[in-house]
Design a protein around this motif. Structure first.
Motif, PDB file in Angstrom:
ATOM      1  N   SER A 150       0.842  -1.202   0.000  1.00  0.00           N
ATOM      2  CA  SER A 150       0.000   0.000   0.000  1.00  0.00           C
ATOM      3  C   SER A 150       0.874   1.247   0.000  1.00  0.00           C
ATOM      4  N   ILE A 151       0.790   2.029  -1.080  1.00  0.00           N
ATOM      5  CA  ILE A 151       1.590   3.239  -1.198  1.00  0.00           C
ATOM      6  C   ILE A 151       0.772   4.445  -0.734  1.00  0.00           C
ATOM      7  N   VAL A 152       1.429   5.375  -0.061  1.00  0.00           N
ATOM      8  CA  VAL A 152       0.767   6.569   0.472  1.00  0.00           C
ATOM      9  C   VAL A 152       0.594   7.602  -0.629  1.00  0.00           C
ATOM     10  N   LEU A 153      -0.641   8.104  -0.787  1.00  0.00           N
ATOM     11  CA  LEU A 153      -0.936   9.102  -1.811  1.00  0.00           C
ATOM     12  C   LEU A 153      -0.737  10.514  -1.280  1.00  0.00           C
ATOM     13  N   ASP A 154      -0.647  11.451  -2.209  1.00  0.00           N
ATOM     14  CA  ASP A 154      -0.475  12.863  -1.861  1.00  0.00           C
ATOM     15  C   ASP A 154      -1.774  13.394  -1.273  1.00  0.00           C
TER      16      ASP A 154
END
Length: 245
Positions: free
Chosen positions: A69-73
């Protein structure tokens, strides 16, 4: 009462969201793996997956197959338009240092014409008017009409804290969905004074009707926001419609 499982993943979801907002998990980095999160929060993989799914729907993260899970802006997120978030939860996740001042708590009738809602009879309700103050400045007036057929009474200590914590955790109600309308309007004289507004400034008004999981309508809300203090944003995910052959 709410199930322990749901309570647990709500707490985990809010904690991870708070860490994302405050840079513990920076934009563009990956969250710890599901196994690591299970160890970190001492809980099951099912609970972690529920928390991550909620974060995905809210636009905090994007799942990338095989990576995690990548953190979004989140620079565009201030006030969520979709979803049902209490002011207390917003205060916790965005560290707004807010306080709530209860201005009115009284029996009333829902002004259905204000919400463009048709009803053949009057709807008795508990009326709660609250002023939200952030860093010493008034920013929001919340006016809630809680339908008495569903919730007969709202104590003063609940009105000054969190309605939804009381409804969900104490009364065991399951809040499910809401319909909302957002307009820009000229404030009344009272609203202008409460929000400390110049005479020529408009306000953003969000009116909503909120329902339980069994489709029971239990709450009408009118929130008047200072437009210079809040941004309104949404996060949309495309759901592709399958074509019929």
């Amino acid at each position: 009462m709410k199930s322990a499982l749901k309570s647990k993943y709500d707490v985990i979801q809010l904690d991870i969201a708070n860490k994302i907002i405050h840079g513990v998990y920076p934009t563009g980095t990956f969250l710890p793996s599901e196994n690591q999160l299970c160890d970190l929060y001492n809980t099951s993989r099912e609970t972690i997956r529920k928390a991550l799914s909620a974060l995905l729907e809210q636009g905090f993260i994007q799942k990338i197959q095989g990576k995690g899970s990548i953190v979004l802006d989140l620079s565009r997120f201030v006030f969520p338009v979709s979803g049902i978030t209490s002011f207390k939860e917003l205060n916790q996740t965005q560290n707004m240092r807010a306080e709530t001042r209860v201005l009115k708590l009284e029996d009333s009738i829902v002004p259905t014409q204000l919400f463009n809602f048709e009803s053949a009879t009057d709807i008795p309700a508990t009326f709660i008017e609250r002023l939200r103050v952030v860093n010493g400045e008034p920013v929001v007036i919340d006016r809630d009409y809680i339908v008495k057929d569903v919730i007969d009474e709202v104590p003063m200590n609940v009105a000054s804290d969190s309605l939804y914590s009381y409804f969900e955790d104490t009364l065991g109600l399951e809040i499910s969905y809401a319909t909302k309308t957002i307009t820009v309007e000229s404030p009344s004289h009272q609203e202008q004074q409460l929000l400390d507004l110049p005479f020529d400034k408009d306000v953003v008004v969000v009116r909503s009707e909120t329902y339980l999981a069994d489709t029971t309508l239990f709450q009408f809300t009118e929130s008047i926001h200072r437009a210079d203090k809040f941004s309104f944003a949404d996060f949309a995910r495309r759901k592709k419609i399958k074509k019929e052959h």
